[in-house]
Write a protein that holds these residues in place. Structure first.
Motif, short mmCIF file in Angstrom:
data_model
loop_
_atom_site.label_atom_id
_atom_site.label_comp_id
_atom_site.label_asym_id
_atom_site.label_seq_id
_atom_site.Cartn_x
_atom_site.Cartn_y
_atom_site.Cartn_z
N VAL A 1 42.53 45.64 40.78
CA VAL A 1 42.95 46.64 41.78
C VAL A 1 44.00 46.03 42.70
O VAL A 1 43.79 44.94 43.25
CB VAL A 1 41.74 47.13 42.60
CG1 VAL A 1 42.20 48.18 43.61
CG2 VAL A 1 40.67 47.70 41.70
N SER A 2 45.12 46.70 42.83
CA SER A 2 46.14 46.31 43.80
C SER A 2 46.20 47.38 44.90
O SER A 2 45.35 48.29 44.92
CB SER A 2 47.50 46.16 43.11
OG SER A 2 47.80 47.29 42.33
N GLU A 3 47.16 47.28 45.78
CA GLU A 3 47.20 48.21 46.91
C GLU A 3 48.63 48.49 47.33
O GLU A 3 49.46 47.57 47.38
CB GLU A 3 46.40 47.64 48.08
CG GLU A 3 46.27 48.58 49.26
CD GLU A 3 45.30 48.07 50.31
OE1 GLU A 3 45.58 48.26 51.51
OE2 GLU A 3 44.28 47.48 49.93
N LYS B 1 45.60 52.86 45.72
CA LYS B 1 45.15 51.65 45.01
C LYS B 1 45.39 51.81 43.51
O LYS B 1 44.56 52.36 42.80
CB LYS B 1 43.66 51.40 45.28
CG LYS B 1 43.37 50.90 46.69
CD LYS B 1 41.90 50.60 46.86
CE LYS B 1 41.63 49.88 48.18
NZ LYS B 1 42.15 48.52 48.22
N ALA C 1 45.82 44.80 54.43
CA ALA C 1 45.42 45.37 53.14
C ALA C 1 43.90 45.56 53.09
O ALA C 1 43.22 45.59 54.12
CB ALA C 1 45.89 44.50 51.98
N HIS C 2 43.35 45.68 51.88
CA HIS C 2 41.92 45.93 51.67
C HIS C 2 41.46 47.19 52.42
O HIS C 2 40.40 47.20 53.05
CB HIS C 2 41.08 44.73 52.09
CG HIS C 2 41.48 43.46 51.40
ND1 HIS C 2 41.34 43.27 50.04
CD2 HIS C 2 42.05 42.32 51.87
CE1 HIS C 2 41.78 42.07 49.71
NE2 HIS C 2 42.22 41.47 50.81
N ALA D 1 38.44 52.92 44.26
CA ALA D 1 39.88 53.13 44.29
C ALA D 1 40.26 54.58 44.04
O ALA D 1 41.30 55.04 44.51
CB ALA D 1 40.57 52.24 43.25
N ARG E 1 40.72 51.50 52.37
CA ARG E 1 40.35 52.60 51.48
C ARG E 1 41.56 53.51 51.28
O ARG E 1 42.39 53.65 52.17
CB ARG E 1 39.19 53.41 52.06
CG ARG E 1 37.91 52.64 52.20
CD ARG E 1 36.83 53.48 52.85
NE ARG E 1 36.30 54.50 51.96
CZ ARG E 1 36.52 55.80 52.07
NH1 ARG E 1 37.29 56.26 53.04
NH2 ARG E 1 35.99 56.64 51.22
N PRO E 2 41.67 54.16 50.12
CA PRO E 2 42.73 55.16 49.96
C PRO E 2 42.60 56.24 51.04
O PRO E 2 41.51 56.74 51.30
CB PRO E 2 42.46 55.73 48.57
CG PRO E 2 41.77 54.63 47.84
CD PRO E 2 40.91 53.95 48.86
N THR F 1 51.28 45.04 40.77
CA THR F 1 51.50 46.38 40.23
C THR F 1 53.00 46.64 40.13
O THR F 1 53.77 46.23 41.00
CB THR F 1 50.84 47.46 41.10
OG1 THR F 1 51.14 48.76 40.55
CG2 THR F 1 51.33 47.41 42.54
#
Length: 331
Positions: A97-99, A84, A66-67, A197, A69-70, A117
């Protein structure tokens, strides 16, 4: 952890699939697709998926860690996207912010969730209630997730605008001397996180709306173009909010500086007055101290008018000092 793994065909949910190794075979036999949802899976949990769906290792690493970038990346016949979603906690002014990591193929869609989310569940429920849209398969799932995420962006920008209005009223309101820099800086930091995000997602949406992307049919481009338009609007609102916060922060610091200067000037004026009155009071104090000394002879001490002469001298000196201080605006 696998939240759900189901087979969909002809716009309907057929049944849950427990054996992931047979998932693609069932999807091909039913002319449908498999929709798998996972929550923060480990590398071991991903092994079955990687083998059964031929997922690229680089994308698997991104989905596990995770972590990211879109983004939107292509690995042969697999499309990999990172989105995100955000949520604004208004009472503490924090952007959470989730992912979501999404693997898209002709016969499958795998959604990996990190954070809190409800978008995957909302999209699944909405598509299961709309067989016509669900017939479009994995592209409909990707569109639904992106559409929900971008709608959240617009909701968050609206909430931030409300807080900005409150801050402006505080900074430029009835009591502008108070220091609101901490609140402004905190909100500005959250807006920066929000920007990370939203803004990078615009380019992947542009690709989906304007270019040929495997697994995404050409007829779906207008739908992604609509999502892109909303994302651009959200990005513009974020930039405007950040610029406004910068201006308000500068105005607040300027007002605080002006107020501090005013207080400093007032304190200097008060100190001058105190010093002036102390200087005036020093004259009779010094003379009285001299004449209070236990000596046999002091000037004018044996005169009949000596007391009045000394008293008059004190008055003349004090009046002279007072006039001098008034002339120099110390009093």
């Amino acid at each position: 952890m696998i939240v759900d793994c189901a087979l969909y065909s002809a716009g309907r949910r057929r049944h849950r699939i427990d054996d992931l190794r047979l998932a693609l075979q069932e999807a091909e036999a039913e002319d449908g697709f498999v929709w798998i949802g996972l929550v923060e899976p480990t590398a071991e949990e991903f092994d079955q998926l990687a083998e059964g769906f031929e997922l690229p290792q680089l994308a698997i690493d991104d989905a596990i860690r995770a972590h990211q970038r879109p983004k939107l990346e292509q690995y042969g016949g697999v499309t990999f996207a990172v989105v995100k979603p955000v949520h604004y906690v208004d009472h503490v002014e924090v952007v959470e912010v989730s992912e979501l990591a999404i693997f898209l193929g002709d016969r499958f869609v795998i959604v990996v969730r990190h954070g809190d989310t409800t978008i995957p569940a909302q999209v699944r429920a909405a598509l299961e209630a709309d067989p016509e849209m669900l017939q479009h398969g994995p592209p409909a799932v990707l569109h639904g997730i992106l559409d929900k995420a971008v709608d959240q962006y617009l909701d968050v920008t609206a909430s931030i605008d409300e807080d900005l209005d409150q801050i402006e009223d505080q900074v430029f309101g009835d009591d502008p001397g108070n220091d609101h820099a901490e609140r402004i800086y905190k909100l500005k930091r959250e807006v920066q996180q929000f920007r990370r995000a939203v803004v990078p997602l615009v380019q992947p949406l542009t690709r989906l709306a304007e270019q040929q992307v495997p697994c995404i049919p050409a007829y779906s481009r207008p739908y992604f173009r609509d999502v892109q338009d909303h994302a651009l609007r959200a990005a513009e609102l974020i930039e405007a909010a950040d610029a406004l916060l910068t201006g308000v922060l500068q105005a607040d610091l300027a007002q605080v500086t002006v107020e501090q200067n005013r207080v400093t000037v007032q304190q200097n004026s008060d100190m001058r007055k105190i010093s002036a009155w102390a200087a005036i009071a020093l004259v009779p104090t010094a003379i009285a101290g001299l004449y209070g000394m236990n000596f046999d002879y002091l000037p004018a001490s044996d005169w009949a008018l000596g007391f009045w002469i000394v008293l008059a001298g004190i008055g003349v000196v004090c009046v002279g000092l007072h006039r001098a201080f008034r002339r120099n605006r110390w009093l």
